[in-house]
Write a protein that holds these residues in place. Sequence first.
Motif, PDB file in Angstrom:
ATOM      1  N   SER A  22      82.122 -19.829  27.272  1.00  0.00           N
ATOM      2  CA  SER A  22      81.781 -18.845  26.656  1.00  0.00           C
ATOM      3  C   SER A  22      82.551 -17.824  26.243  1.00  0.00           C
ATOM      4  O   SER A  22      83.697 -18.724  25.819  1.00  0.00           O
ATOM      5  N   GLY A  23      82.431 -16.690  26.055  1.00  0.00           N
ATOM      6  CA  GLY A  23      83.859 -15.865  25.190  1.00  0.00           C
ATOM      7  C   GLY A  23      83.459 -15.877  23.934  1.00  0.00           C
ATOM      8  O   GLY A  23      83.819 -15.627  22.610  1.00  0.00           O
ATOM      9  N   ARG A  24      82.288 -15.748  23.181  1.00  0.00           N
ATOM     10  CA  ARG A  24      81.521 -16.348  22.032  1.00  0.00           C
ATOM     11  C   ARG A  24      81.240 -15.169  21.746  1.00  0.00           C
ATOM     12  O   ARG A  24      80.774 -14.758  23.116  1.00  0.00           O
ATOM     13  N   SER A  25      80.350 -14.560  19.818  1.00  0.00           N
ATOM     14  CA  SER A  25      79.429 -13.616  20.017  1.00  0.00           C
ATOM     15  C   SER A  25      77.968 -13.411  21.394  1.00  0.00           C
ATOM     16  O   SER A  25      77.100 -12.632  21.294  1.00  0.00           O
ATOM     17  N   VAL A  26      77.820 -15.039  21.983  1.00  0.00           N
ATOM     18  CA  VAL A  26      76.734 -15.295  22.376  1.00  0.00           C
ATOM     19  C   VAL A  26      77.124 -16.746  23.293  1.00  0.00           C
ATOM     20  O   VAL A  26      77.918 -16.803  23.256  1.00  0.00           O
ATOM     21  N   VAL A  27      76.245 -16.531  24.456  1.00  0.00           N
ATOM     22  CA  VAL A  27      76.792 -17.460  25.579  1.00  0.00           C
ATOM     23  C   VAL A  27      75.160 -18.344  25.376  1.00  0.00           C
ATOM     24  O   VAL A  27      74.448 -18.046  25.386  1.00  0.00           O
ATOM     25  N   SER A  28      75.259 -19.642  24.907  1.00  0.00           N
ATOM     26  CA  SER A  28      74.101 -20.422  25.010  1.00  0.00           C
ATOM     27  C   SER A  28      74.082 -21.747  26.062  1.00  0.00           C
ATOM     28  O   SER A  28      75.632 -21.704  26.702  1.00  0.00           O
ATOM     29  N   LEU A  29      73.502 -21.914  26.312  1.00  0.00           N
ATOM     30  CA  LEU A  29      72.528 -21.875  28.025  1.00  0.00           C
ATOM     31  C   LEU A  29      72.343 -23.081  27.304  1.00  0.00           C
ATOM     32  O   LEU A  29      70.779 -23.284  27.094  1.00  0.00           O
ATOM     33  N   ASN A  30      73.308 -24.650  27.375  1.00  0.00           N
ATOM     34  CA  ASN A  30      72.356 -25.513  26.671  1.00  0.00           C
ATOM     35  C   ASN A  30      71.682 -26.699  28.786  1.00  0.00           C
ATOM     36  O   ASN A  30      71.351 -27.611  28.517  1.00  0.00           O
ATOM     37  N   SER A  31      71.524 -26.028  29.814  1.00  0.00           N
ATOM     38  CA  SER A  31      71.616 -26.778  30.669  1.00  0.00           C
ATOM     39  C   SER A  31      71.837 -25.680  31.727  1.00  0.00           C
ATOM     40  O   SER A  31      71.950 -24.582  31.188  1.00  0.00           O
ATOM     41  N   THR A  32      70.479 -26.201  32.802  1.00  0.00           N
ATOM     42  CA  THR A  32      70.557 -24.742  33.699  1.00  0.00           C
ATOM     43  C   THR A  32      72.285 -24.028  33.827  1.00  0.00           C
ATOM     44  O   THR A  32      72.842 -24.550  34.512  1.00  0.00           O
ATOM     45  N   GLY A  33      71.903 -23.316  33.824  1.00  0.00           N
ATOM     46  CA  GLY A  33      72.826 -22.109  34.373  1.00  0.00           C
ATOM     47  C   GLY A  33      72.664 -20.681  33.753  1.00  0.00           C
ATOM     48  O   GLY A  33      71.514 -20.760  33.580  1.00  0.00           O
ATOM     49  N   GLU A  34      73.895 -19.794  34.349  1.00  0.00           N
ATOM     50  CA  GLU A  34      73.598 -18.618  34.428  1.00  0.00           C
ATOM     51  C   GLU A  34      74.671 -17.810  32.370  1.00  0.00           C
ATOM     52  O   GLU A  34      75.938 -18.293  32.600  1.00  0.00           O
ATOM     53  N   ALA A  35      74.118 -16.436  32.878  1.00  0.00           N
ATOM     54  CA  ALA A  35      74.965 -15.638  31.305  1.00  0.00           C
ATOM     55  C   ALA A  35      74.747 -14.783  32.810  1.00  0.00           C
ATOM     56  O   ALA A  35      73.784 -14.132  33.391  1.00  0.00           O
ATOM     57  N   TYR A  36      76.154 -14.441  33.191  1.00  0.00           N
ATOM     58  CA  TYR A  36      75.727 -13.578  33.893  1.00  0.00           C
ATOM     59  C   TYR A  36      77.289 -12.399  34.028  1.00  0.00           C
ATOM     60  O   TYR A  36      77.984 -12.244  33.419  1.00  0.00           O
ATOM     61  N   VAL A  37      77.503 -11.159  34.876  1.00  0.00           N
ATOM     62  CA  VAL A  37      78.180 -10.282  34.173  1.00  0.00           C
ATOM     63  C   VAL A  37      78.283  -9.422  36.234  1.00  0.00           C
ATOM     64  O   VAL A  37      76.871 -10.160  36.482  1.00  0.00           O
ATOM     65  N   GLU A  38      79.627  -9.186  36.637  1.00  0.00           N
ATOM     66  CA  GLU A  38      79.325  -8.574  37.519  1.00  0.00           C
ATOM     67  C   GLU A  38      78.930  -6.832  37.504  1.00  0.00           C
ATOM     68  O   GLU A  38      80.413  -6.348  36.776  1.00  0.00           O
ATOM     69  N   PHE A  39      78.042  -6.453  37.459  1.00  0.00           N
ATOM     70  CA  PHE A  39      78.278  -5.035  37.486  1.00  0.00           C
ATOM     71  C   PHE A  39      78.072  -3.892  39.028  1.00  0.00           C
ATOM     72  O   PHE A  39      77.260  -4.192  39.853  1.00  0.00           O
ATOM     73  N   ASP A  40      79.119  -3.102  38.495  1.00  0.00           N
ATOM     74  CA  ASP A  40      79.179  -1.687  39.249  1.00  0.00           C
ATOM     75  C   ASP A  40      77.377  -1.323  39.246  1.00  0.00           C
ATOM     76  O   ASP A  40      77.856   0.364  38.441  1.00  0.00           O
ATOM     77  N   PHE A  41      77.096  -0.752  40.383  1.00  0.00           N
ATOM     78  CA  PHE A  41      75.714   0.254  40.769  1.00  0.00           C
ATOM     79  C   PHE A  41      76.215   1.123  40.852  1.00  0.00           C
ATOM     80  O   PHE A  41      76.815   1.317  41.703  1.00  0.00           O
ATOM     81  N   PRO A  42      76.052   2.316  40.328  1.00  0.00           N
ATOM     82  CA  PRO A  42      76.851   3.099  40.832  1.00  0.00           C
ATOM     83  C   PRO A  42      75.969   3.983  42.540  1.00  0.00           C
ATOM     84  O   PRO A  42      76.263   4.866  42.952  1.00  0.00           O
ATOM     85  N   LYS A  43      74.623   3.881  41.914  1.00  0.00           N
ATOM     86  CA  LYS A  43      73.835   4.465  43.482  1.00  0.00           C
ATOM     87  C   LYS A  43      73.063   3.634  42.875  1.00  0.00           C
ATOM     88  O   LYS A  43      71.855   2.884  42.065  1.00  0.00           O
ATOM     89  N   ASP A  44      71.978   2.995  44.788  1.00  0.00           N
ATOM     90  CA  ASP A  44      70.684   2.844  44.616  1.00  0.00           C
ATOM     91  C   ASP A  44      69.985   3.950  43.757  1.00  0.00           C
ATOM     92  O   ASP A  44      70.063   4.850  43.590  1.00  0.00           O
ATOM     93  N   GLY A  45      69.223   3.006  43.317  1.00  0.00           N
ATOM     94  CA  GLY A  45      67.715   3.004  42.241  1.00  0.00           C
ATOM     95  C   GLY A  45      67.096   2.509  41.458  1.00  0.00           C
ATOM     96  O   GLY A  45      67.720   1.083  41.580  1.00  0.00           O
ATOM     97  N   GLU A  46      66.766   2.703  40.124  1.00  0.00           N
ATOM     98  CA  GLU A  46      65.857   2.060  39.739  1.00  0.00           C
ATOM     99  C   GLU A  46      66.642   1.794  38.395  1.00  0.00           C
ATOM    100  O   GLU A  46      66.908   2.569  37.643  1.00  0.00           O
ATOM    101  N   TYR A  47      66.658   0.767  37.845  1.00  0.00           N
ATOM    102  CA  TYR A  47      67.418   0.128  36.327  1.00  0.00           C
ATOM    103  C   TYR A  47      67.303  -0.617  35.923  1.00  0.00           C
ATOM    104  O   TYR A  47      66.137  -1.377  36.056  1.00  0.00           O
ATOM    105  N   ARG A  48      67.069  -0.350  34.521  1.00  0.00           N
ATOM    106  CA  ARG A  48      66.140  -0.680  32.814  1.00  0.00           C
ATOM    107  C   ARG A  48      66.820  -2.363  33.907  1.00  0.00           C
ATOM    108  O   ARG A  48      68.229  -1.822  32.365  1.00  0.00           O
ATOM    109  N   VAL A  49      66.645  -3.462  32.519  1.00  0.00           N
ATOM    110  CA  VAL A  49      67.335  -4.301  32.304  1.00  0.00           C
ATOM    111  C   VAL A  49      67.144  -5.192  30.816  1.00  0.00           C
ATOM    112  O   VAL A  49      65.289  -5.470  31.351  1.00  0.00           O
ATOM    113  N   ARG A  50      67.934  -4.897  30.443  1.00  0.00           N
ATOM    114  CA  ARG A  50      67.242  -5.443  29.081  1.00  0.00           C
ATOM    115  C   ARG A  50      67.996  -6.703  28.170  1.00  0.00           C
ATOM    116  O   ARG A  50      69.434  -6.974  28.451  1.00  0.00           O
TER     117      ARG A  50
END
Lengths: 789, 449
Positions: free
Chosen positions: A229-257
């Motif tokens: 990791s740490g490059r401008s893109v994340v290459s998943l070459n085998s089963t795995g995840e690109a992820y982020v720990e995100f702090d959702f400000p409140k309960d609700g609907e979010y759009r993920v793109r």
Amino acid sequence: MPAELRYLLRLAGLLASGVVLWGGTVSWGGTGALAVDASHEQAFRQAVRPFLTQYCLGCHNDKQRKGELSLERYQDSSMALKERVLWEKVLENVQDGIMPPDDKPQPKTEEVASLRAWIEAHLSLPDANGHRNPGRVTIRRLNRTEYNNTIRDLFGINFRPADDFPSDDVGYGFDNIGDVLSLSPLLLEKYLAAAESVAAKGLAKDLEEDGPQTSTFDGRKLKSTLKGSGRSVVSLNSTGEAYVEFDFPKDGEYRVRIKAFGEQAGDEPARMTLRIGKNDEKTFDVTAEGDKPGTYETTVEAKEGERRVAAAFINDFYDPKNKDENRRDRNLIIMSLTIQGPLDRDGQVDVGKQRRILLAEPGKGGPQEAARKIFSLLARRAYRRPVTMAEVNRLVGFVDLALKQGESFEKGVELAVQAMLLSPHFLFRVELDGARSGSSSIEAIDDHQLACRLSYFLWSSMPDDELYRHASEGTLRKGSMLEQQARRMLADAKSQALVENFAGQWLQLRNLQLATPDRRLFRSFGGDLRTAMQRETEMFFAYIKNEDRSVLDFIDSDYTFLNERLAQHYGIKNVKGDEFRIVPLVDYQRGGILTQASVLTITSNPTRTSPVKRGKWILEQILGTPPPPPPPNAGELGEDEQAVLSGSLRQRMEQHRANATCASCHSRMDPLGFGLENYDATGAWRTSDGKFPIDASGELPDGNSFKGPAELKKVLLGKKDQFARAFTEKMLTYALGRGIEYYDRHAVDEIAAALDKDEYKFSRLIVEIVASEPFQYRRGRDINPGGKP
Amino acid sequence: MSRFPISRRTVLKGIGTTLALPLLECMAPSQVTAAGKQQYPNRMAFLYVPNGKNMADWTPKQEGTDFELPLILEPLAKVQKDLCILTGLTADKARPNGDGGGDHARANAAFLTGCQPRKTDGADINVGQSVDQAAAERIGHLTRFPSLELGIDRGNTSGNCDSGYSCAYQSSISWRGPHTPTGKEVNPRLVFERLFGDASAGQSGDARARRDMYRRSILDFVQEDAAQLRSRVGATDRRKVDEYLTSVREIELRLSGKQWEPISPPTGMTKPDGVPKDYADHIRLMCDLMVLAFQGDLTRICTFAIANDGSNRSYPFIGVSEGHHELSHHGGNKDKQSKIAKINRFHVTQFAYLLEKLKSIPEGNGTLLDHAMIAYGSGISDGDRHNHDDLPIVLAGGGCGTVKPGRHIRYRIGTPLNNLWLSMLDRMGASVDRLGDSTASLKGLDEDV
């Protein structure tokens, strides 16, 4: 039926009944003075003057001035014509049977008719060109709502700077009246601060590409469960995840793109699963390839707090023997992950079309050229009209200023945006007179002004691109374009502004927040019930608007909008849950706004109902005939202990009405209010008030009588013409941003008549207002025929 | 970070206990005169309460220095020696004078102006300049803010106001000019940001100077826009453009005048969150901010509408569930009158909080209250009769030695309230010949009549 025709028929009817008729005309010339035709004068002498002498002057003479009114000086018709508003009031009182008082000699029906014909004739006469006085709207400052919405639509940022502005004052029942909207140094201070923060936020948004509620994580910010990791893109070459720990400000609907592509291999595309925490939200086939990455988007529900948001590669595939070396290894490349939200649940307004400020960067032409490009477009949109090169260049001057100070191009643009937002051309809705405008002319406002009137009427905001384009291309008034635009805008989610601003004020819903029912007497009243009440009425209004229902539904309907809380309050069964939904009404207890708890609560005192306030509310908001204020020292209901024990509220009020000075108005107000006595001060149904059974019957001065709310509503429906006019007047006041004057009578008549012909459809009212002369024309600057300055 | 005692219901509960505000860490606004004697500036504030009073429980029986505080005024016991109770003053222009109903709107608009509000729902609002703005016009340049306008109720946001009067009259006691209400802040957070915003922005002097330079050029720009526009519009529109221009000029004057050093909020104080839910908390927070503004010499002139006239607010927390306006039409009912007295007393309790706080702040040999004149009252006397003579008025503070407090003074009924305002202007160094319906400066404030 055209108003002229109806007018002629009315005169013909009068003729048949032997009422005096004249063929006179009245017109007003450039001097503003009224030229009165001889026969009009004759009619005044034959019909009006004798009427006054016989029925009015006994009290309303110069000496007695009862009710502070003397009619003695109106000796001829030109004298009378100077005060048109007064005659409208005279007519109202005589017509409603309030004057002369019951104990005085009463005029015959045909005498009243003559008076009425004369007054109405001169209240609505056209000028020599066939135009009626369309009025002249005072330059309007944007009110708080309009400021917020305009900023929203101008820059695509939704942060409501005007919430911190001082309140806008109200006149004629609304807070968008040009004459009343003032501008103090305090407000200017706020404008300056708002301009600074809007400009800063707008630019920051441009620089970050998206709005403040949007977080984008590219490869550098994303973590990977795999190495590298740490490059401008994340290459998943085998089963795995690109992820982020995100702090959702409140309960609700979010759009993920997620922007991603696959390095494809095998017989299926790369698959990507979006995971929030441990939940698999959605799986995408990532068919896009490196030369054209794809965007994969979904909306998710998320709880408040920090959670892992991951794009997982789930179908790793490796076939080293494949002949095509490009098809041997299936990988998933994640370029970025964007989380937007929480989304507005009612999400009516799509700010999505992102509005940029930095539309150009300094290039060959230097910073000035880029700034010119920016402000040619931006100033036109901010000022809502074409701008001159000189205007643009003045704004560009701020870029020069910043550069001279050794600051950036962007800083200069920021300053220019501030100046633009503080300019009177932005803060006011300016309507300039045409170049040839003479003092006596009546002329159509130009197309850009018309577009603005339309958009601020229906959206409380600036015109959008389509509307602006029609104004610019001169097609706005061609054929049925204006009606088409009005209907398009009405269908747009932004017309929700009519619910919040028009309905909120017409029905006085905004006062619900201030209502304080006594919690000891009304235990069930709490924040959630208050909110539910408000929601019912808003959804009801929105439904009539959206479904283009008859406006008579406001008086009575066989449906309403309820959730469990409010249904319980109403004693309606089988409505479960917090969600509001349309509910058919089967009995006579509810239906229409008069029986909605919101209206019933705001027209009550904290400890008891107020039939007077309710009656007054109906007279003002539904029938358009507000009662005059009570005289000083009017005296009050006896509410000492003995009086309270001696009779119901109704009985005590009836004693009050025995007093003749009170009776003339209270005989109009009280019965209407009594008809709603089955609803307590928070709108719950009741059959007794303490130990006294409810008597919800009443008789109006016009002879109509009823028992209970259902019959009261029937009586009101019988006055649908009157309601249509009253509702038209309210909507027209709101649309124009000025009070309705006597010269608007003709327009109101026409609109109300059109409404009658089209099943009272909501959209008909809007379309007719937009088509009316007061909406499309304005009076030359110096004409002031008989009206106020 | 320091905390200003604001989200502090605990402290507020101890009504009547004086809480020492943290001192502002800034220059004391004193001047040393030629004689070497320290002088402090005089300040003025006007607090408005609605719907009249239960006068039987308001007016002290005795006159002069030896008077007992009646029920409503009892909470002022600790500052009795700092009060002038003024009986008999009259707001004639709040009377109908031919305009019919609408006493609440009129009382509100006429209280500080002494002018007859024109009866209109909006087309041509006209009343007159109010006393605070007359002062601001003359001495406002001496402080960072010419004046401060505080309130609790927003203006009416819908519907009709009192009997054919535009809501502007009923929601504004302070008027810059005949057509323009001054506007007021109801949110303590915004007042705080206004007073101390510069300091919290933490900009260097240079950065501020540059920002102000930019602001001035922006104001120049829009002035030019407005001047051009002005020449192209009709008379009514011109009035609106003029209003705009006047406001722009005032802000510009502020920027180009004396360069004020930002004043930090006192140690132990943070920005209020917003509008407190509790009415008393809200009033007291506004009082705190007023005290701070006076203490730091951020302004010397303040108005504070504790409620708009005609307010139908209920006071369940003191056992009054009925609406205030509804009650004020008491029709002689004893129970209602005693409830009105309760409401009146509640308001006076908050007034006492303000006075005690001013008194707790030492300035030279005296206190902030000694260097202030705080007027308190209503434009209606009895809410049932709607009479505008014999108004309930208190003037607190020593006015820098120009007022001799600790007395109940009775004036001839009909004495214009504006005479009091006129005499306060004199004491602020902002004299005018006439204000509204004033006839002369009010005698007797500094001496026995």
